[in-house]
Each structure stands twice: as C-alpha cells, then as structure tokens.
Design a protein around this motif. Structure first.
Motif, PDB file in Angstrom:
ATOM      1  N   MET A  34       0.840  -1.191   0.000  1.00  0.00           N
ATOM      2  CA  MET A  34       0.000   0.000   0.000  1.00  0.00           C
ATOM      3  C   MET A  34       0.873   1.239   0.000  1.00  0.00           C
ATOM      4  SD  MET A  34      -2.714   1.270   2.932  1.00  0.00           S
ATOM      5  CE  MET A  34      -3.716  -0.233   2.791  1.00  0.00           C
ATOM      6  N   SER A  35       0.527   2.188  -0.858  1.00  0.00           N
ATOM      7  CA  SER A  35       1.196   3.486  -0.835  1.00  0.00           C
ATOM      8  C   SER A  35       0.175   4.558  -0.497  1.00  0.00           C
ATOM      9  CB  SER A  35       1.868   3.785  -2.178  1.00  0.00           C
ATOM     10  OG  SER A  35       0.904   3.903  -3.206  1.00  0.00           O
ATOM     11  N   VAL A  36       0.626   5.567   0.230  1.00  0.00           N
ATOM     12  CA  VAL A  36      -0.232   6.668   0.643  1.00  0.00           C
ATOM     13  C   VAL A  36       0.409   7.964   0.163  1.00  0.00           C
ATOM     14  CG1 VAL A  36      -1.446   7.756   2.565  1.00  0.00           C
ATOM     15  CG2 VAL A  36      -0.785   5.343   2.715  1.00  0.00           C
ATOM     16  N   THR A  37      -0.327   8.703  -0.656  1.00  0.00           N
ATOM     17  CA  THR A  37       0.198   9.924  -1.262  1.00  0.00           C
ATOM     18  C   THR A  37      -0.808  11.047  -1.079  1.00  0.00           C
ATOM     19  OG1 THR A  37       1.194   8.525  -2.981  1.00  0.00           O
ATOM     20  CG2 THR A  37       1.178  10.897  -3.380  1.00  0.00           C
ATOM     21  N   ASN A  38      -0.321  12.259  -0.786  1.00  0.00           N
ATOM     22  CA  ASN A  38      -1.247  13.385  -0.763  1.00  0.00           C
ATOM     23  C   ASN A  38      -1.333  13.978  -2.166  1.00  0.00           C
ATOM     24  OD1 ASN A  38       0.991  15.102  -1.129  1.00  0.00           O
ATOM     25  ND2 ASN A  38       1.118  15.603   1.050  1.00  0.00           N
ATOM     26  N   LEU A  39      -2.238  14.904  -2.367  1.00  0.00           N
ATOM     27  CA  LEU A  39      -2.460  15.425  -3.711  1.00  0.00           C
ATOM     28  C   LEU A  39      -1.370  16.393  -4.169  1.00  0.00           C
ATOM     29  CD1 LEU A  39      -6.322  15.847  -4.047  1.00  0.00           C
ATOM     30  CD2 LEU A  39      -4.847  13.915  -4.604  1.00  0.00           C
ATOM     31  N   LYS A  40      -0.385  16.645  -3.303  1.00  0.00           N
ATOM     32  CA  LYS A  40       0.790  17.405  -3.719  1.00  0.00           C
ATOM     33  C   LYS A  40       1.859  16.473  -4.295  1.00  0.00           C
ATOM     34  CE  LYS A  40       0.218  21.054  -0.243  1.00  0.00           C
ATOM     35  NZ  LYS A  40       0.853  21.739   0.928  1.00  0.00           N
ATOM     36  N   GLY A  41       1.579  15.170  -4.262  1.00  0.00           N
ATOM     37  CA  GLY A  41       2.524  14.193  -4.782  1.00  0.00           C
ATOM     38  C   GLY A  41       3.514  13.694  -3.757  1.00  0.00           C
ATOM     39  N   GLU A  42       3.326  14.043  -2.490  1.00  0.00           N
ATOM     40  CA  GLU A  42       4.247  13.619  -1.436  1.00  0.00           C
ATOM     41  C   GLU A  42       3.872  12.232  -0.937  1.00  0.00           C
ATOM     42  OE1 GLU A  42       4.934  18.105   0.440  1.00  0.00           O
ATOM     43  OE2 GLU A  42       3.417  16.747   1.272  1.00  0.00           O
ATOM     44  N   VAL A  43       4.831  11.321  -0.909  1.00  0.00           N
ATOM     45  CA  VAL A  43       4.590   9.972  -0.400  1.00  0.00           C
ATOM     46  C   VAL A  43       4.587  10.022   1.125  1.00  0.00           C
ATOM     47  CG1 VAL A  43       5.418   7.605  -0.308  1.00  0.00           C
ATOM     48  CG2 VAL A  43       5.676   8.919  -2.415  1.00  0.00           C
ATOM     49  N   LYS A  44       3.443   9.745   1.718  1.00  0.00           N
ATOM     50  CA  LYS A  44       3.333   9.759   3.176  1.00  0.00           C
ATOM     51  C   LYS A  44       3.756   8.434   3.782  1.00  0.00           C
ATOM     52  CE  LYS A  44       1.940  12.841   4.977  1.00  0.00           C
ATOM     53  NZ  LYS A  44       2.617  14.080   5.426  1.00  0.00           N
ATOM     54  N   CYS A 155     -13.850  -7.698  -6.086  1.00  0.00           N
ATOM     55  CA  CYS A 155     -13.902  -6.973  -4.816  1.00  0.00           C
ATOM     56  C   CYS A 155     -12.520  -6.742  -4.194  1.00  0.00           C
ATOM     57  CB  CYS A 155     -14.811  -7.682  -3.813  1.00  0.00           C
ATOM     58  SG  CYS A 155     -15.504  -6.537  -2.577  1.00  0.00           S
ATOM     59  N   LEU A 156     -11.522  -6.510  -5.032  1.00  0.00           N
ATOM     60  CA  LEU A 156     -10.193  -6.135  -4.530  1.00  0.00           C
ATOM     61  C   LEU A 156     -10.033  -4.624  -4.680  1.00  0.00           C
ATOM     62  CD1 LEU A 156      -7.909  -8.926  -6.056  1.00  0.00           C
ATOM     63  CD2 LEU A 156      -8.975  -8.851  -3.794  1.00  0.00           C
ATOM     64  N   PRO A 157      -9.851  -3.897  -3.587  1.00  0.00           N
ATOM     65  CA  PRO A 157      -9.668  -2.447  -3.675  1.00  0.00           C
ATOM     66  C   PRO A 157      -8.381  -2.107  -4.418  1.00  0.00           C
ATOM     67  CG  PRO A 157     -10.183  -3.125  -1.425  1.00  0.00           C
ATOM     68  CD  PRO A 157      -9.851  -4.363  -2.187  1.00  0.00           C
ATOM     69  N   VAL A 158      -8.480  -1.244  -5.402  1.00  0.00           N
ATOM     70  CA  VAL A 158      -7.319  -0.815  -6.178  1.00  0.00           C
ATOM     71  C   VAL A 158      -6.814   0.537  -5.687  1.00  0.00           C
ATOM     72  CG1 VAL A 158      -6.494  -0.165  -8.476  1.00  0.00           C
ATOM     73  CG2 VAL A 158      -8.030  -2.119  -8.203  1.00  0.00           C
ATOM     74  N   SER A 159      -7.734   1.472  -5.490  1.00  0.00           N
ATOM     75  CA  SER A 159      -7.338   2.797  -5.024  1.00  0.00           C
ATOM     76  C   SER A 159      -8.507   3.469  -4.328  1.00  0.00           C
ATOM     77  CB  SER A 159      -6.856   3.661  -6.191  1.00  0.00           C
ATOM     78  OG  SER A 159      -7.902   3.847  -7.135  1.00  0.00           O
ATOM     79  N   THR A 160      -8.175   4.388  -3.422  1.00  0.00           N
ATOM     80  CA  THR A 160      -9.195   5.132  -2.697  1.00  0.00           C
ATOM     81  C   THR A 160      -8.735   6.568  -2.497  1.00  0.00           C
ATOM     82  OG1 THR A 160      -9.804   3.119  -1.473  1.00  0.00           O
ATOM     83  CG2 THR A 160     -10.641   5.208  -0.638  1.00  0.00           C
ATOM     84  N   SER A 168      -6.234  15.799   1.871  1.00  0.00           N
ATOM     85  CA  SER A 168      -6.693  14.769   0.939  1.00  0.00           C
ATOM     86  C   SER A 168      -5.589  13.737   0.749  1.00  0.00           C
ATOM     87  CB  SER A 168      -7.067  15.383  -0.411  1.00  0.00           C
ATOM     88  OG  SER A 168      -8.130  16.301  -0.282  1.00  0.00           O
ATOM     89  N   PHE A 169      -5.980  12.467   0.624  1.00  0.00           N
ATOM     90  CA  PHE A 169      -5.011  11.394   0.464  1.00  0.00           C
ATOM     91  C   PHE A 169      -5.466  10.405  -0.602  1.00  0.00           C
ATOM     92  CE2 PHE A 169      -4.097  12.767   4.806  1.00  0.00           C
ATOM     93  CZ  PHE A 169      -2.732  12.887   4.748  1.00  0.00           C
ATOM     94  N   TYR A 170      -4.498   9.776  -1.226  1.00  0.00           N
ATOM     95  CA  TYR A 170      -4.737   8.764  -2.249  1.00  0.00           C
ATOM     96  C   TYR A 170      -4.050   7.478  -1.805  1.00  0.00           C
ATOM     97  CZ  TYR A 170      -4.472   6.422  -6.818  1.00  0.00           C
ATOM     98  OH  TYR A 170      -4.559   5.529  -7.855  1.00  0.00           O
ATOM     99  N   PHE A 171      -4.823   6.420  -1.585  1.00  0.00           N
ATOM    100  CA  PHE A 171      -4.301   5.111  -1.204  1.00  0.00           C
ATOM    101  C   PHE A 171      -4.313   4.216  -2.436  1.00  0.00           C
ATOM    102  CE2 PHE A 171      -5.515   6.906   2.777  1.00  0.00           C
ATOM    103  CZ  PHE A 171      -4.783   6.268   3.764  1.00  0.00           C
ATOM    104  N   SER A 172      -3.195   3.554  -2.703  1.00  0.00           N
ATOM    105  CA  SER A 172      -3.091   2.665  -3.855  1.00  0.00           C
ATOM    106  C   SER A 172      -2.547   1.320  -3.413  1.00  0.00           C
ATOM    107  CB  SER A 172      -2.160   3.296  -4.906  1.00  0.00           C
ATOM    108  OG  SER A 172      -1.992   2.424  -6.008  1.00  0.00           O
TER     109      SER A 172
END
Length: 213
Positions: A34-44, A155-160, A168-172
């Motif tokens: 799992m990767s977590v990124t904010n909308l500024k492109g920063e990997v959290k 039913c496999l989550p790809v992104s949220t 705001s965050f993007y989970f992949s």
C-alpha cells in the motif's frame, strides 16, 4: 500527473448510478503493498499489509527504505471489530494500545457506500490491457469529508481517495494476493500483552486514516 488524478477524482465523484441493484461487496483476505500519497505528490507512507476479512484485522508496516525516503516509520495492528489498535515498535520491544474512534479504512467498502459507476482502466477492447472497476463513494461525517473507492469485479480495492476540508489522500494497492501468508502478523506481540488502553485526548479521533495526517 496531478491534473489527471484530479480529473479522475472529478469523474468518480460526479458519476451517478443507473443500477440501484448494486450492493457493496466485502473484500477477501489479502496481502500486498500500500502506498499513501497526498495530492501534492508527497509519499506519506509505503509498506506491506496483511488483512483478515472475517476478523477485520489489519497489519500495516511501512518500508523506511522506500526510495522516496519520506515514509512514516509505522507498524500498526488494527482490530476494527474490537475498536482498538496497537502502534508497535519491534526494535525497542514496546507498543502503545489505543481506542479506535473511526473504523474506516481503504481495504473494505463501507456498508453504506453508494455505487457511482463502472469504469474501464486501460483498454477494454485489447485482451489483457484493461481492468474493469466499480466505483463506490460516500461521506465521512467524523472528518467532514468524502471518499471514492475503485474496486475490481472480484472486490479487490485498487485505489481510494479520501478528501476533507483540511487534507486529501490517495491510497493505492499493488501486488495483492487473496491469502494471508503470515498469520502471526495479526497476533498481538508478547511484549504488548497486558498493555492498558491509553486515554484519548479530547478532540482526538484515532483511526487508520489519521495515522497519515
């Protein structure tokens, strides 16, 4: 890149359902990254996860050697049904036990999620070059925000996307497999046994999502 992400998010949020028979599915057991990124492109954070669907247990361990060198050093063991979680420090053989005020996480579709649309990522007309996804959306009253989740037909989550007034965050999720390779990862370490639940400061909302804010 960010323009494309924003456009995709807009499409997911503005899509409306034409099939009321859609019901949220529940994910199977999973392991993956799992990767977590904010909308500024920063990997959290970036790391491995293990998720047990029936028991609603999640272990997430961030990989501090990730090339972006911006990952949080996290080791989280979440028990969503029990409403508790552990922040683990294996190096120092210590942990903190805390109460969960919000059980939302990016590896399962909430029961009250609303079906938004079905989309094709890639090319639906070329064999092996497309992925059909269902998009689910909903609100997050505790965080004054909303989410949009893309899930495979199996039913496999790809992104949220999670987005609120403040952040705001993007989970992949990648390299997902539908089994639990190491069940011991979902067991509380011996050095955490007997640990009392820490008092939650007033105004604090403990959740998996808040660990990345």
């Amino acid at each position: 890149m960010y323009a494309a992400v924003t456009l995709f998010l807009f499409m997911c949020l503005t899509a409306t359902t034409h099939a009321d028979h859609h019901q949220p599915c529940h994910t199977p057991n999973m392991t993956g990254f799992m990767s977590v990124t904010n909308l500024k492109g920063e990997v959290k954070a970036f790391g491995a996860f293990t998720y047990e669907s029936m028991g609603k247990k999640l272990r997430f361990r961030s990989n501090e050697s990730h090339p972006a060198n911006t990952s949080h050093g996290l080791d989280l063991l979440m028990f969503f049904d029990e409403g508790i979680f552990y922040e683990i420090d294996s190096k120092n053989q210590s942990c903190e036990k805390k109460a969960l005020q919000c059980t939302m996480h990016p590896l399962d579709i909430p029961d009250d999620a609303k079906f938004a649309s079905t989309i094709n990522s890639g090319s639906p007309s070329i064999e092996g070059e497309g992925l059909k996804l269902n998009v689910w959306k909903g609100s997050m009253p505790d965080m004054k925000g909303h989410y949009s989740m893309s899930v495979t037909m199996g039913c496999l989550p790809v992104s949220t996307f999670y987005f609120s007034e403040s952040t705001s965050f993007y989970f992949s999720n990648t390299d997902v497999e539908t089994d639990i390779k190491d069940p011991d990862l979902l067991v509380v370490p011996s050095f955490c046994h007997g640990q009392p639940v820490e008092e939650t400061p007033e105004g604090t909302v403990n959740s998996f999502l808040n660990e990345f804010m």
